[in-house]
Structure formats: structure tokens, C-alpha cells
Design an enzyme around this catalytic site. Structure first.
Site, PDB file in Angstrom:
ATOM      1  N   ARG A   1      10.173  18.590  -8.154  1.00 19.08           N
ATOM      2  CA  ARG A   1      11.401  18.350  -8.941  1.00 19.08           C
ATOM      3  C   ARG A   1      12.634  18.904  -8.240  1.00 19.08           C
ATOM      4  O   ARG A   1      13.756  18.520  -8.545  1.00 19.08           O
ATOM      5  CB  ARG A   1      11.274  18.990 -10.333  1.00 19.08           C
ATOM      6  CG  ARG A   1      10.320  18.244 -11.242  1.00 19.08           C
ATOM      7  CD  ARG A   1      10.151  18.957 -12.546  1.00 19.08           C
ATOM      8  NE  ARG A   1       9.651  20.323 -12.350  1.00 19.08           N
ATOM      9  CZ  ARG A   1       9.276  21.140 -13.335  1.00 19.08           C
ATOM     10  NH1 ARG A   1       9.344  20.744 -14.588  1.00 19.08           N
ATOM     11  NH2 ARG A   1       8.833  22.349 -13.057  1.00 19.08           N
TER      12      ARG A   1
ATOM     13  N   ARG B   1       0.833  -1.211   0.000  1.00 16.94           N
ATOM     14  CA  ARG B   1       0.000   0.000   0.000  1.00 16.94           C
ATOM     15  C   ARG B   1       0.864   1.257   0.000  1.00 16.94           C
ATOM     16  O   ARG B   1       0.543   2.245  -0.656  1.00 16.94           O
ATOM     17  CB  ARG B   1      -0.961  -0.014   1.196  1.00 16.94           C
ATOM     18  CG  ARG B   1      -1.978   1.122   1.139  1.00 16.94           C
ATOM     19  CD  ARG B   1      -3.065   0.995   2.190  1.00 16.94           C
ATOM     20  NE  ARG B   1      -2.551   1.151   3.537  1.00 16.94           N
ATOM     21  CZ  ARG B   1      -3.287   1.030   4.635  1.00 16.94           C
ATOM     22  NH1 ARG B   1      -4.576   0.735   4.545  1.00 16.94           N
ATOM     23  NH2 ARG B   1      -2.763   1.185   5.835  1.00 16.94           N
TER      24      ARG B   1
ATOM     25  N   LYS C   1      -2.537   7.129   1.127  1.00 19.81           N
ATOM     26  CA  LYS C   1      -2.242   7.412   2.534  1.00 19.81           C
ATOM     27  C   LYS C   1      -1.138   8.475   2.585  1.00 19.81           C
ATOM     28  O   LYS C   1       0.036   8.163   2.783  1.00 19.81           O
ATOM     29  CB  LYS C   1      -1.842   6.119   3.252  1.00 19.81           C
ATOM     30  CG  LYS C   1      -2.114   6.153   4.749  1.00 19.81           C
ATOM     31  CD  LYS C   1      -2.065   4.758   5.326  1.00 19.81           C
ATOM     32  CE  LYS C   1      -1.984   4.767   6.833  1.00 19.81           C
ATOM     33  NZ  LYS C   1      -3.038   5.477   7.527  1.00 19.81           N
TER      34      LYS C   1
ATOM     35  N   GLU D   1     -16.033   6.968   6.361  1.00 19.44           N
ATOM     36  CA  GLU D   1     -15.078   6.368   7.321  1.00 19.44           C
ATOM     37  C   GLU D   1     -14.926   7.242   8.556  1.00 19.44           C
ATOM     38  O   GLU D   1     -15.587   8.273   8.685  1.00 19.44           O
ATOM     39  CB  GLU D   1     -13.715   6.092   6.654  1.00 19.44           C
ATOM     40  CG  GLU D   1     -13.066   7.263   5.991  1.00 19.44           C
ATOM     41  CD  GLU D   1     -11.751   6.927   5.274  1.00 19.44           C
ATOM     42  OE1 GLU D   1     -11.165   5.859   5.495  1.00 19.44           O
ATOM     43  OE2 GLU D   1     -11.311   7.780   4.487  1.00 19.44           O
TER      44      GLU D   1
HETATM   45  N1  PXG Z   1      -9.099   5.229   7.105  1.00 16.34           N
HETATM   46  C1  PXG Z   1      -8.166   6.166   7.324  1.00 16.34           C
HETATM   47  C2  PXG Z   1      -8.380   7.554   6.854  1.00 16.34           C
HETATM   48  C3  PXG Z   1      -6.981   5.830   8.000  1.00 16.34           C
HETATM   49  O1  PXG Z   1      -6.036   6.757   8.214  1.00 16.34           O
HETATM   50  C4  PXG Z   1      -7.807   3.563   8.201  1.00 16.34           C
HETATM   51  C5  PXG Z   1      -8.941   3.963   7.512  1.00 16.34           C
HETATM   52  C6  PXG Z   1      -7.664   2.119   8.594  1.00 16.34           C
HETATM   53  O2  PXG Z   1      -6.701   1.481   7.780  1.00 16.34           O
HETATM   54  P1  PXG Z   1      -5.880   0.231   8.314  1.00 16.34           P
HETATM   55  O3  PXG Z   1      -5.054  -0.184   7.169  1.00 16.34           O
HETATM   56  O4  PXG Z   1      -5.072   0.733   9.468  1.00 16.34           O
HETATM   57  O5  PXG Z   1      -6.861  -0.782   8.718  1.00 16.34           O
HETATM   58  C7  PXG Z   1      -6.798   4.505   8.467  1.00 16.34           C
HETATM   59  C8  PXG Z   1      -5.575   4.118   9.232  1.00 16.34           C
HETATM   60  C9  PXG Z   1      -4.423   6.608  14.539  1.00 16.34           C
HETATM   61  C10 PXG Z   1      -4.024   6.558  13.095  1.00 16.34           C
HETATM   62  O6  PXG Z   1      -3.686   7.216  15.327  1.00 16.34           O
HETATM   63  C11 PXG Z   1      -4.712   5.786  12.163  1.00 16.34           C
HETATM   64  C12 PXG Z   1      -4.305   5.806  10.825  1.00 16.34           C
HETATM   65  C13 PXG Z   1      -3.261   6.591  10.481  1.00 16.34           C
HETATM   66  C14 PXG Z   1      -2.600   7.324  11.412  1.00 16.34           C
HETATM   67  C15 PXG Z   1      -2.947   7.305  12.721  1.00 16.34           C
HETATM   68  O7  PXG Z   1      -5.477   6.064  14.882  1.00 16.34           O
HETATM   69  N2  PXG Z   1      -4.909   5.154   9.818  1.00 16.34           N
END
Ligand code: PXG
Length: 304
Positions: A105, A52, A151, A184
């Protein structure tokens, strides 16, 4: 003791892990990242996280100057060096050092960082009793503005929503997209159980395709729980039998109230509880071994 941080190909003590103020990750949020968990001496779904990360980087035309295999190894090595058996790993790749203009760049080489540390998680009570959330005014970015599938280091959209959560005294919130569909949480994906089906928004609606989300869909399938990826509204959430959020940090967390409406019976439902247990069981057994040498030694001692 200070942590050992991976920075651009080598491990350095935390105090020496410094990035330039001209780094475009700092100046513009130009970069990508991953949050990964380790449980019981194993890194969970490492390959999926690495894939990812490279997909996010590809989308923003950012070349990661490290091979996938080497970065995956750096994640495991970061855990090993910091004696992390249960923890949280942050991989950050920023555009790197450039000038004060935003043109990428001007940044010849991406900055690559891996931090393996411990994580503070929701108290156990949240998993037992569920949490109360609200929908917020901040909408999830449109896929044609800043695609939530990427991400990126630019998390202000989620942070704006988190500020609303903080002001309302809520631990988490639900975001809607521009069309008013539930997409989400700030850092988690959302599921409901409605009319006997597990439902989660499809990726094309504008969400991060969570690895926990994917795992939960697999766990549901293996247990004969019918699951579909389909759009739904706040009305559907209010009238759902169950609701929960999924994320690497949050894991599977029940939601029992949304915008003052009780969801289902106002307590974690049977499907949610089943999936919490299944997820916990899985993360404790599956993953890339961190302490291979030690595991081998223990195996030898054990005579196997
Ligand atoms: N949606 C978003 C916008 C995210 O940032 C998820 C869904 C879940 O994805 P995963 O792959 O983890 O199942 C995320 C995940 C925190 C934190 O502190 C969470 C995320 C990123 C940074 C911090 O809870 N993201």
C-alpha cells in the site's frame, strides 16, 4: 549504440533507464514479468504473453497502470526502435517505489519496463544431440506458498535449482514438487513420450503454464500425436521413450539423459524432432509484425 528502453510510458536511453532503490521489485521481488521472443520481424504470441502478465498481476493484486493494448504496442515499438527482428523482450512490472516496509500500500504506482534485446541461446548441437539433466533437491514452491502459475519477480526457487545445476555441471535440471512428482525445469516446462503418448504435467500440479508448452500441445494435436496432461514421476522419465523441455528461451530442447539414466535411445526421438521442426516453422511465420510500415513499402515495391 545504447538501447532504447521503455520506462513508465516513455522510451529513454539505457543509461537513463533507472529504477529507484526503494522499488519493491528490487527490495522484495514484488512484481511480475514476461519473456517474449521475436522471430523474423514478428513478435510470437504477443497477446498470450500480455494476457499472462495481467493474470499474474491480478493474482498479486498489482494494478498495471497501462492498458493491455498500449503495453502490447510498447513491446512492438521497443523492437522497432532497437531494430530487433530476432530477439528477446523482457516486460517487467514491479510494485513500484515505496518505503522500506514490505506493505504494497506504500507503493502508489507500479513501475513498467520493456527491454528488447538479443538473446543467447543453447548451441545448435544441444538440439541435435540432446542434453543431460538431473533432478535436484530443491523442490518447486507449493501452490499454497508461492503459486508457480504466477510469473513473479521472485525467482529464487528456480535460481536455487540453477545453482545445483551449475555445481553439477549441467545445463538444466528437473524440479520435483513437494510430492516428488516431476513438474518443470528452472525456466521451462517438461514433456515425456511414454507408452506412445506425449505427457506433460497439468497446471494444477504447480507449474508455470508455458506459452511454448501450449504451442507444442497444439502442434502435437494438429499432427495427430496423442497428448495428455497428467502427473508423472522421475521413474516415468527414466523409462520414457523421449523427453524434452519447452520454453520461450529454450524453445523445444531434447533431453537424452536424466540422473545418469539414458532416456530412450539416448538421442532425440522422432516425436521430439518433429516438434522441434514444427515449432521452428511456426515461429518464423506467425506473430505480430514489428516493421509494418517497411512491410507495406516492400509490398508496394513488389507490386502486391
Ligand atoms: N516454467 C518456468 C518456471 C518459466 O520461468 C517456463 C516454464 C516456460 O514458459 P514459456 O511461456 O516461456 O513457454 C518459464 C519461462 C531463461 C528464462 O533465461 C526463462 C523464463 C523466465 C526467465 C528466464 O531461460 N521462463
Amino acid at each position: 549504440m545504447s538501447l532504447e528502453i521503455y520506462l513508465d510510458g516513455e522510451f529513454v536511453p539505457e543509461e537513463q533507464a533507472r529504477v529507484s532503490v526503494y522499488d519493491h521489485g528490487f527490495l522484495y521481488g514484488d512484481g511480475v514479468f514476461e519473456g517474449i521472443r521475436a522471430y523474423n520481424g514478428r513478435v510470437f504470441r504477443l497477446a498470450q504473453h500480455i494476457d499472462r502478465l495481467y493474470e499474474s498481476a491480478k493474482s498479486i493484486l498489482l494494478e498495471i497502470p497501462v492498458l493491455k493494448e498500449d503495453l502490447a504496442e510498447a513491446v512492438v515499438e521497443a523492437c522497432r526502435r532497437n531494430a530487433i527482428r530476432d530477439g528477446y523482450i523482457r516486460v517487467v512490472v514491479s510494485r513500484g517505489k515505496g518505503d522500506l516496509g514490505l506493505d504494497p500500500r506504500k507503493c502508489p504506482r507500479a513501475t513498467v519496463v520493456v527491454i528488447a534485446d538479443v538473446i543467447s541461446i543453447f548451441p545448435e548441437e544441444v538440439y541435435r544431440e540432446g542434453m543431460s539433466v538431473i533432478t535436484v533437491a530443491t523442490r518447486r514452491s507449493r501452490t499454497d506458498a508461492l503459486n508457480p502459475q504466477i510469473k513473479t519477480l521472485n525467482y529464487l526457487n528456480s535460481i536455487m535449482a540453477k545453482l545445483e545445476a551449475n555445481l553439477a555441471g549441467k545445463p538444466e535440471v528437473l524440479l520435483l514438487n513437494a510430492e516428488g512428482l516431476v513438474v518443470e525445469g528452472t525456466g521451462d516446462n517438461v514433456f515425456i513420450v511414454r507408452r506412445g503418448h506425449l505427457v506433460t504435467p497439468p497446471t494444477w500440479l504447480g507449474i508455470l503454464e508455458g506459452i511454448t508448452r501450449r504451442t507444442v500441445l497444439e502442434l502435437a494435436k494438429a499432427r495427430g500425436i496423442a497428448a495428455v496432461e497428467a502427473p508423472f514421476t522421475a521413474h516415468d522419465v527414466y523409462n520414457a521413450q523421449e523427453c524434452f523441455l519447452t520454453g520461450t528461451a529454450a524453445e523445444v530442447v531434447p533431453v537424452v539423459e536424466v540422473d545418469g539414466r539414458r532416456v530412450g535411445e539416448g538421442q532425440p526421438g522422432t516425436v521430439t524432432r518433429q516438434l522441434i521442426d514444427a515449432y521452428r516453422e511456426l515461429v518464423n511465420h506467425e506473430g505480430t509484425e514489428i516493421f509494418v510500415e517497411e512491410a507495406l513499402q516492400a509490398g508496394l515495391k513488389g507490386g502486391s
